[in-house]
Motif scaffolding. Structure first.
Motif, mmCIF file in Angstrom:
data_model
loop_
_atom_site.group_PDB
_atom_site.id
_atom_site.type_symbol
_atom_site.label_atom_id
_atom_site.label_comp_id
_atom_site.label_asym_id
_atom_site.label_seq_id
_atom_site.Cartn_x
_atom_site.Cartn_y
_atom_site.Cartn_z
ATOM 1 N N MET A 68 0.846 -1.191 0.000
ATOM 2 C CA MET A 68 0.000 0.000 0.000
ATOM 3 C C MET A 68 0.880 1.239 0.000
ATOM 4 O O MET A 68 1.765 1.368 0.818
ATOM 5 C CB MET A 68 -0.906 -0.018 1.223
ATOM 6 N N GLN A 69 0.591 2.126 -0.921
ATOM 7 C CA GLN A 69 1.362 3.357 -1.012
ATOM 8 C C GLN A 69 0.804 4.387 -0.035
ATOM 9 O O GLN A 69 -0.397 4.543 0.111
ATOM 10 C CB GLN A 69 1.274 3.906 -2.442
ATOM 11 N N SER A 70 1.712 5.080 0.667
ATOM 12 C CA SER A 70 1.260 6.142 1.576
ATOM 13 C C SER A 70 2.392 7.124 1.819
ATOM 14 O O SER A 70 3.553 6.817 1.611
ATOM 15 C CB SER A 70 0.767 5.560 2.898
ATOM 16 N N THR A 71 1.998 8.309 2.246
ATOM 17 C CA THR A 71 2.974 9.289 2.705
ATOM 18 C C THR A 71 2.766 9.391 4.208
ATOM 19 O O THR A 71 1.929 8.695 4.772
ATOM 20 C CB THR A 71 2.749 10.675 2.058
ATOM 21 N N ARG A 72 3.478 10.272 4.844
ATOM 22 C CA ARG A 72 3.263 10.482 6.280
ATOM 23 C C ARG A 72 1.828 10.934 6.535
ATOM 24 O O ARG A 72 1.253 10.656 7.571
ATOM 25 C CB ARG A 72 4.205 11.586 6.781
ATOM 26 N N GLU A 73 1.259 11.658 5.576
ATOM 27 C CA GLU A 73 -0.020 12.317 5.805
ATOM 28 C C GLU A 73 -1.241 11.500 5.391
ATOM 29 O O GLU A 73 -2.215 11.457 6.103
ATOM 30 C CB GLU A 73 -0.041 13.641 5.043
ATOM 31 N N VAL A 74 -1.189 10.906 4.200
ATOM 32 C CA VAL A 74 -2.362 10.192 3.686
ATOM 33 C C VAL A 74 -1.967 8.845 3.088
ATOM 34 O O VAL A 74 -0.805 8.607 2.802
ATOM 35 C CB VAL A 74 -3.108 11.007 2.597
ATOM 36 N N ALA A 75 -2.978 7.996 2.896
ATOM 37 C CA ALA A 75 -2.756 6.674 2.304
ATOM 38 C C ALA A 75 -3.817 6.432 1.240
ATOM 39 O O ALA A 75 -4.890 7.036 1.270
ATOM 40 C CB ALA A 75 -2.841 5.602 3.380
ATOM 41 N N ILE A 76 -3.530 5.544 0.332
ATOM 42 C CA ILE A 76 -4.505 5.141 -0.683
ATOM 43 C C ILE A 76 -5.726 4.567 0.036
ATOM 44 O O ILE A 76 -5.599 3.790 0.970
ATOM 45 C CB ILE A 76 -3.905 4.056 -1.613
ATOM 46 N N GLY A 77 -6.913 4.963 -0.408
ATOM 47 C CA GLY A 77 -8.148 4.466 0.189
ATOM 48 C C GLY A 77 -8.605 5.241 1.409
ATOM 49 O O GLY A 77 -9.652 4.939 1.975
ATOM 50 N N GLN A 78 -7.857 6.250 1.816
ATOM 51 C CA GLN A 78 -8.219 7.026 3.013
ATOM 52 C C GLN A 78 -9.340 8.014 2.689
ATOM 53 O O GLN A 78 -9.375 8.615 1.618
ATOM 54 C CB GLN A 78 -7.006 7.780 3.546
ATOM 55 N N PHE A 79 -10.241 8.180 3.638
ATOM 56 C CA PHE A 79 -11.318 9.148 3.497
ATOM 57 C C PHE A 79 -10.796 10.524 3.894
ATOM 58 O O PHE A 79 -10.115 10.668 4.910
ATOM 59 C CB PHE A 79 -12.500 8.767 4.397
ATOM 60 N N VAL A 80 -11.113 11.516 3.064
ATOM 61 C CA VAL A 80 -10.677 12.886 3.325
ATOM 62 C C VAL A 80 -11.844 13.830 3.046
ATOM 63 O O VAL A 80 -12.787 13.481 2.329
ATOM 64 C CB VAL A 80 -9.463 13.285 2.449
ATOM 65 N N LYS A 81 -11.777 15.024 3.630
ATOM 66 C CA LYS A 81 -12.785 16.055 3.380
ATOM 67 C C LYS A 81 -12.072 17.297 2.882
ATOM 68 O O LYS A 81 -11.059 17.700 3.448
ATOM 69 C CB LYS A 81 -13.561 16.354 4.657
ATOM 70 N N SER A 82 -12.591 17.889 1.839
ATOM 71 C CA SER A 82 -11.986 19.083 1.256
ATOM 72 C C SER A 82 -12.194 20.280 2.184
ATOM 73 O O SER A 82 -13.298 20.519 2.665
ATOM 74 C CB SER A 82 -12.620 19.353 -0.107
ATOM 75 N N LYS A 83 -11.104 21.030 2.425
ATOM 76 C CA LYS A 83 -11.173 22.226 3.265
ATOM 77 C C LYS A 83 -11.246 23.502 2.436
ATOM 78 O O LYS A 83 -11.496 24.567 2.985
ATOM 79 C CB LYS A 83 -9.929 22.335 4.166
ATOM 80 N N ALA A 84 -10.979 23.406 1.124
ATOM 81 C CA ALA A 84 -10.920 24.608 0.300
ATOM 82 C C ALA A 84 -11.380 24.300 -1.114
ATOM 83 O O ALA A 84 -11.346 23.162 -1.562
ATOM 84 C CB ALA A 84 -9.486 25.141 0.275
ATOM 85 N N GLY A 85 -11.820 25.340 -1.803
ATOM 86 C CA GLY A 85 -12.219 25.202 -3.197
ATOM 87 C C GLY A 85 -13.719 25.016 -3.354
ATOM 88 O O GLY A 85 -14.481 25.047 -2.391
ATOM 89 N N ARG A 86 -14.124 24.824 -4.599
ATOM 90 C CA ARG A 86 -15.547 24.649 -4.897
ATOM 91 C C ARG A 86 -16.127 23.408 -4.249
ATOM 92 O O ARG A 86 -17.330 23.323 -4.002
ATOM 93 C CB ARG A 86 -15.751 24.525 -6.409
ATOM 94 N N ASP A 87 -15.267 22.408 -4.004
ATOM 95 C CA ASP A 87 -15.724 21.147 -3.412
ATOM 96 C C ASP A 87 -15.596 21.135 -1.894
ATOM 97 O O ASP A 87 -15.634 20.078 -1.273
ATOM 98 C CB ASP A 87 -14.959 19.981 -4.026
ATOM 99 N N LYS A 88 -15.487 22.310 -1.275
ATOM 100 C CA LYS A 88 -15.318 22.425 0.181
ATOM 101 C C LYS A 88 -16.393 21.629 0.920
ATOM 102 O O LYS A 88 -17.559 21.632 0.536
ATOM 103 C CB LYS A 88 -15.419 23.911 0.576
ATOM 104 N N ASP A 89 -15.972 20.914 1.963
ATOM 105 C CA ASP A 89 -16.845 20.115 2.839
ATOM 106 C C ASP A 89 -17.363 18.819 2.210
ATOM 107 O O ASP A 89 -18.177 18.132 2.809
ATOM 108 C CB ASP A 89 -18.026 20.927 3.380
ATOM 109 N N ARG A 90 -16.911 18.466 1.025
ATOM 110 C CA ARG A 90 -17.295 17.178 0.434
ATOM 111 C C ARG A 90 -16.309 16.109 0.870
ATOM 112 O O ARG A 90 -15.128 16.375 1.058
ATOM 113 C CB ARG A 90 -17.309 17.259 -1.087
ATOM 114 N N VAL A 91 -16.809 14.880 0.993
ATOM 115 C CA VAL A 91 -15.978 13.743 1.374
ATOM 116 C C VAL A 91 -15.512 13.025 0.113
ATOM 117 O O VAL A 91 -16.309 12.788 -0.803
ATOM 118 C CB VAL A 91 -16.761 12.778 2.290
ATOM 119 N N PHE A 92 -14.224 12.692 0.074
ATOM 120 C CA PHE A 92 -13.618 11.997 -1.052
ATOM 121 C C PHE A 92 -12.797 10.826 -0.533
ATOM 122 O O PHE A 92 -12.541 10.714 0.673
ATOM 123 C CB PHE A 92 -12.685 12.932 -1.836
ATOM 124 N N ILE A 93 -12.321 10.008 -1.461
ATOM 125 C CA ILE A 93 -11.407 8.918 -1.134
ATOM 126 C C ILE A 93 -10.129 9.146 -1.936
ATOM 127 O O ILE A 93 -10.195 9.485 -3.123
ATOM 128 C CB ILE A 93 -12.021 7.544 -1.469
#
Length: 96
Positions: free
Chosen positions: A1-26
């Motif tokens: 599994m590929q990952s950095t210190r901050e995020v990993a593949i398949g991790q759930f994240v929420k946008s903090k900025a931009g037009r997609d603010k507050d949306r949940v992504f993977i």
């Protein structure tokens, strides 16, 4: 599994900025230590993933095993699968 210190593949994240603010992504793919590719199967489909700076994402400590398994075996990740994974957690864009 590929990952950095901050995020990993398949991790759930929420946008903090931009037009997609507050949306949940993977997280679909990690480009480098600054950028990732994200999708939700709805606004951002697999055919049109979003390149996003990691600093513009809030990270959930949740990783989808199904997405990781498909990524590791190079199987197709469908938009329906992304939507179902997000719905499983009850993380709809209107609820957060």
């Amino acid at each position: 599994m590929q990952s950095t210190r901050e995020v990993a593949i398949g991790q759930f994240v929420k946008s903090k900025a931009g037009r997609d603010k507050d949306r949940v992504f993977i997280v679909i793919e990690i480009i480098d230590e600054l950028y990732v590719l994200i999708a939700d199967g709805d606004l951002r489909k697999m055919e049109n993933v979003k390149k996003k700076k990691i600093k513009h994402l809030s990270k959930f400590n949740i990783i989808s095993d199904e997405i990781v398994k498909r990524y590791d075996t190079h199987k197709k990740i469908s938009n329906l699968m992304l939507r179902r994974e997000i719905e499983k957690l009850g993380l709809h864009k209107t609820q957060i």
